[in-house]
Design an enzyme around this catalytic site. Structure first.
Site, PDB file in Angstrom:
ATOM      1  N   TYR A  39       0.822  -1.211   0.000  1.00 17.22           N
ATOM      2  CA  TYR A  39       0.000   0.000   0.000  1.00 17.22           C
ATOM      3  C   TYR A  39       0.862   1.270   0.000  1.00 17.22           C
ATOM      4  O   TYR A  39       0.363   2.361  -0.261  1.00 17.22           O
ATOM      5  CB  TYR A  39      -0.942   0.027   1.212  1.00 17.22           C
ATOM      6  CG  TYR A  39      -2.033  -1.029   1.185  1.00 17.22           C
ATOM      7  CD1 TYR A  39      -2.182  -1.896   0.102  1.00 17.22           C
ATOM      8  CD2 TYR A  39      -2.925  -1.170   2.233  1.00 17.22           C
ATOM      9  CE1 TYR A  39      -3.167  -2.865   0.083  1.00 17.22           C
ATOM     10  CE2 TYR A  39      -3.924  -2.140   2.216  1.00 17.22           C
ATOM     11  CZ  TYR A  39      -4.029  -2.987   1.138  1.00 17.22           C
ATOM     12  OH  TYR A  39      -5.013  -3.949   1.120  1.00 17.22           O
ATOM     13  N   ASP A  92     -11.477  -9.165   6.678  1.00 15.62           N
ATOM     14  CA  ASP A  92     -12.837  -9.118   6.122  1.00 15.62           C
ATOM     15  C   ASP A  92     -13.408 -10.533   6.051  1.00 15.62           C
ATOM     16  O   ASP A  92     -14.578 -10.774   6.356  1.00 15.62           O
ATOM     17  CB  ASP A  92     -12.841  -8.512   4.711  1.00 15.62           C
ATOM     18  CG  ASP A  92     -13.070  -6.996   4.730  1.00 15.62           C
ATOM     19  OD1 ASP A  92     -12.558  -6.351   5.663  1.00 15.62           O
ATOM     20  OD2 ASP A  92     -13.745  -6.473   3.827  1.00 15.62           O
ATOM     21  N   ASP A  95      -5.512  -7.102   5.711  1.00 15.55           N
ATOM     22  CA  ASP A  95      -6.715  -6.397   5.276  1.00 15.55           C
ATOM     23  C   ASP A  95      -7.748  -7.404   4.752  1.00 15.55           C
ATOM     24  O   ASP A  95      -8.914  -7.429   5.166  1.00 15.55           O
ATOM     25  CB  ASP A  95      -6.288  -5.418   4.159  1.00 15.55           C
ATOM     26  CG  ASP A  95      -7.357  -4.428   3.774  1.00 15.55           C
ATOM     27  OD1 ASP A  95      -8.445  -4.461   4.380  1.00 15.55           O
ATOM     28  OD2 ASP A  95      -7.107  -3.618   2.866  1.00 15.55           O
ATOM     29  N   LYS A 142       3.474 -15.363   1.496  1.00 14.65           N
ATOM     30  CA  LYS A 142       3.411 -16.025   0.190  1.00 14.65           C
ATOM     31  C   LYS A 142       4.866 -16.276  -0.222  1.00 14.65           C
ATOM     32  O   LYS A 142       5.321 -15.858  -1.291  1.00 14.65           O
ATOM     33  CB  LYS A 142       2.651 -15.119  -0.798  1.00 14.65           C
ATOM     34  CG  LYS A 142       2.338 -15.724  -2.140  1.00 14.65           C
ATOM     35  CD  LYS A 142       1.191 -16.710  -2.112  1.00 14.65           C
ATOM     36  CE  LYS A 142       1.035 -17.394  -3.467  1.00 14.65           C
ATOM     37  NZ  LYS A 142       0.078 -18.507  -3.451  1.00 14.65           N
TER      38      LYS A 142
HETATM   39  P1  NAD Z   1     -17.399  -1.916   3.049  1.00 18.71           P
HETATM   40  O1  NAD Z   1     -16.679  -2.456   4.238  1.00 18.71           O
HETATM   41  O2  NAD Z   1     -17.760  -0.483   3.081  1.00 18.71           O
HETATM   42  O3  NAD Z   1     -18.734  -2.770   2.813  1.00 18.71           O
HETATM   43  C1  NAD Z   1     -18.705  -4.153   2.445  1.00 18.71           C
HETATM   44  C2  NAD Z   1     -20.091  -4.772   2.689  1.00 18.71           C
HETATM   45  O4  NAD Z   1     -20.327  -4.889   4.093  1.00 18.71           O
HETATM   46  C3  NAD Z   1     -21.225  -3.911   2.124  1.00 18.71           C
HETATM   47  O5  NAD Z   1     -22.239  -4.753   1.644  1.00 18.71           O
HETATM   48  C4  NAD Z   1     -21.737  -3.162   3.344  1.00 18.71           C
HETATM   49  O6  NAD Z   1     -23.090  -2.793   3.276  1.00 18.71           O
HETATM   50  C5  NAD Z   1     -21.471  -4.154   4.460  1.00 18.71           C
HETATM   51  N1  NAD Z   1     -21.175  -3.446   5.713  1.00 18.71           N
HETATM   52  C6  NAD Z   1     -20.014  -2.821   6.012  1.00 18.71           C
HETATM   53  N2  NAD Z   1     -20.110  -2.258   7.207  1.00 18.71           N
HETATM   54  C7  NAD Z   1     -21.333  -2.526   7.677  1.00 18.71           C
HETATM   55  C8  NAD Z   1     -22.027  -2.184   8.862  1.00 18.71           C
HETATM   56  N3  NAD Z   1     -21.456  -1.464   9.839  1.00 18.71           N
HETATM   57  N4  NAD Z   1     -23.303  -2.614   9.021  1.00 18.71           N
HETATM   58  C9  NAD Z   1     -23.880  -3.353   8.077  1.00 18.71           C
HETATM   59  N5  NAD Z   1     -23.289  -3.717   6.917  1.00 18.71           N
HETATM   60  C10 NAD Z   1     -22.023  -3.296   6.725  1.00 18.71           C
HETATM   61  O7  NAD Z   1     -16.478  -2.238   1.799  1.00 18.71           O
HETATM   62  P2  NAD Z   1     -16.639  -1.790   0.267  1.00 18.71           P
HETATM   63  O8  NAD Z   1     -18.066  -1.708  -0.087  1.00 18.71           O
HETATM   64  O9  NAD Z   1     -15.756  -2.673  -0.467  1.00 18.71           O
HETATM   65  O10 NAD Z   1     -16.002  -0.341   0.221  1.00 18.71           O
HETATM   66  C11 NAD Z   1     -16.766   0.879   0.275  1.00 18.71           C
HETATM   67  C12 NAD Z   1     -15.802   2.043   0.417  1.00 18.71           C
HETATM   68  O11 NAD Z   1     -15.161   1.968   1.697  1.00 18.71           O
HETATM   69  C13 NAD Z   1     -14.661   2.031  -0.613  1.00 18.71           C
HETATM   70  O12 NAD Z   1     -14.460   3.362  -1.041  1.00 18.71           O
HETATM   71  C14 NAD Z   1     -13.455   1.543   0.170  1.00 18.71           C
HETATM   72  O13 NAD Z   1     -12.252   2.073  -0.312  1.00 18.71           O
HETATM   73  C15 NAD Z   1     -13.748   2.081   1.538  1.00 18.71           C
HETATM   74  N6  NAD Z   1     -13.132   1.331   2.637  1.00 18.71           N
HETATM   75  C16 NAD Z   1     -12.736   2.074   3.711  1.00 18.71           C
HETATM   76  C17 NAD Z   1     -12.228   1.440   4.814  1.00 18.71           C
HETATM   77  C18 NAD Z   1     -11.880   2.280   6.006  1.00 18.71           C
HETATM   78  O14 NAD Z   1     -12.364   3.385   6.144  1.00 18.71           O
HETATM   79  N7  NAD Z   1     -11.060   1.799   6.924  1.00 18.71           N
HETATM   80  C19 NAD Z   1     -12.131   0.040   4.850  1.00 18.71           C
HETATM   81  C20 NAD Z   1     -12.580  -0.686   3.752  1.00 18.71           C
HETATM   82  C21 NAD Z   1     -13.094  -0.026   2.655  1.00 18.71           C
END
Ligand code: NAD
Length: 369
Positions: free
Chosen positions: A141, A253, A249, A192
């Site tokens: 990253y 998830d 990361d 890896k």
């Molecule tokens: P995301 O973690 O935002 O969501 C993934 C899935 O999980 C989605 O379906 C969402 O609705 C669900 N979800 C996530 N948090 C939830 C909660 N608290 N309650 C219920 N459901 C939840 O990941 P994404 O959709 O791949 O990414 C969206 C944006 O967020 C992108 O711009 C990405 O870069 C960013 N992102 C930020 C961080 C951070 O702030 N640390 C981490 C991961 C992704």
């Protein structure tokens, strides 16, 4: 002296879940004598509209002296529209590096109360209690060179660099070994190394640190693809998983599936201790800005609320209060109170605020009134 806490709600569901995390802090201030000063600041599109920066310079500078930073989430369509230079200058990755919070802790603790919310079998999930330790300041990253370039034939080339040097691996390995020792557990180091030189070095350094200083802590090495499969197949074999920035990361998830939802997972990112033993600390839920559900008041705030639990433990010296919060969350879930992401089929769900209300009610009950 009061603990100074900077709160940055950020984008998408960030402000929704952070509001509930702040209510938890307020509750501990009102009922358990926690002495905190909360300073609410904007980050992301809101900050850019105000200052032309993703985070104001003064706030960015103060991240270094705060006792804790509580962050919501970043990213999403509106954020992605901001000028690239602004996004890079104040983005979350730069904040993490600026604060030198190299050790990201992501506890994955199965909740028997949520057995019906996971897609895994109850006997596979029941009893899972592991921590993913993710290296947060290096790896692909951050590695240079990076970028996109246009080639002579009008196609493009994207380049990123996976780079780690010995001291970066040593310090995160030590962190993971110390944690495993304190838990009476063991370390699985993920790499890896069958393909990547960087991970050959990772494995070599982790092995050496383990052999030299942590011979009492069992260490296994595991290739990342197998690790992903094993987390789903038999998660109870893991105690502390040590991983680089990108693998940590992704694997965390994946581990969200064990608990039932990504919305359940908290995290703490810690620097090395200073001379007084104080670590800079950034607390945030593992999830992102979830644009698909943002603005609807249905996000699960538990990951954000439990991130406050990690702050109680790691920054405020209040392990008992952290346990109290964890118990309140368990009792809330045990009473069948669920946001839509963890709802049992056909059951009614509460809003983000409804979940916050319910956890605070349980806290008050557990606190004797
Ligand atoms: P995301 O973690 O935002 O969501 C993934 C899935 O999980 C989605 O379906 C969402 O609705 C669900 N979800 C996530 N948090 C939830 C909660 N608290 N309650 C219920 N459901 C939840 O990941 P994404 O959709 O791949 O990414 C969206 C944006 O967020 C992108 O711009 C990405 O870069 C960013 N992102 C930020 C961080 C951070 O702030 N640390 C981490 C991961 C992704």
């Amino acid at each position: 002296m009061a603990f100074e806490v900077i709160v940055l709600p950020g984008e998408g569901i960030g402000p929704e879940v952070t509001a509930e995390a702040v209510r938890v802090l307020d509750w501990f201030a009102a009922h358990r004598g926690l002495d905190v000063n909360l300073r609410l600041e904007s980050h992301g599109t809101a900050a850019h509209a105000k200052h032309g920066q993703v985070i104001a310079d003064s706030v960015f500078a103060d991240l270094l002296s705060a006792d804790a930073v509580l962050f919501g989430a970043t990213g999403g369509p509106a954020f992605d529209e901001l000028p690239e230079a602004a996004r890079k200058a104040g983005g979350l990755l730069r904040m993490r590096r600026h604060m030198e919070v190299f050790a990201n802790i992501r506890p994955i603790v199965a909740c028997p109360e949520l057995a019906d919310a996971t897609s895994l079998k109850a006997d596979v999930v029941d009893g899972v209690d592991m921590v993913i330790v993710r290296e947060l300041n290096g790896g692909i990253y951050f590695g240079e060179p990076r970028g996109l370039e246009r080639l002579d034939d009008e196609t493009e080339r994207g380049v990123n660099t996976l780079v780690y040097e010995t001291p970066e691996i040593e310090r995160i390995a030590r962190f993971a070994f110390e944690l495993a020792r304190a838990r009476g557990g063991h370390v699985h180091s993920v790499d890896k190394s069958n393909v990547l030189e960087t991970h050959k070095l990772w494995r070599k350094v982790v092995s050496r640190v383990g052999a030299e200083d942590y011979a009492d802590v069992p260490l296994s090495h595991i290739i990342v693809d197998n690790c992903a499969m094993q987390i789903i197949r038999e998660p109870k074999q893991f105690d502390v998983i040590l991983a680089d920035n990108m693998f940590g990361d992704i694997l965390s998830d994946l581990a969200g599936a064990i608990v039932g939802s990504l919305g359940m997972l908290p995290s703490a990112s810690l620097s090395a201790p200073d001379a007084a033993g104080r670590r800079r600390a950034l607390y945030e839920p593992v999830h992102g800005s979830a644009p698909d559900i943002a603005g609807r008041g249905i996000a699960n705030p538990i990951g954000a609320m439990l991130s406050v639990g990690l702050a109680l433990h790691h920054s405020f010296g209040r392990g008992d209060d952290a346990k109290l919060l964890a118990r309140a969350v368990r009792r809330t879930l045990g009473a069948g109170i669920r946001t839509p992401d963890i709802r049992a089929p056909n059951a009614k769900a509460v809003s983000t605020k409804g979940m916050g209300d319910a956890v605070l009610r349980e806290l008050t009950r557990l606190n004797g009134g």
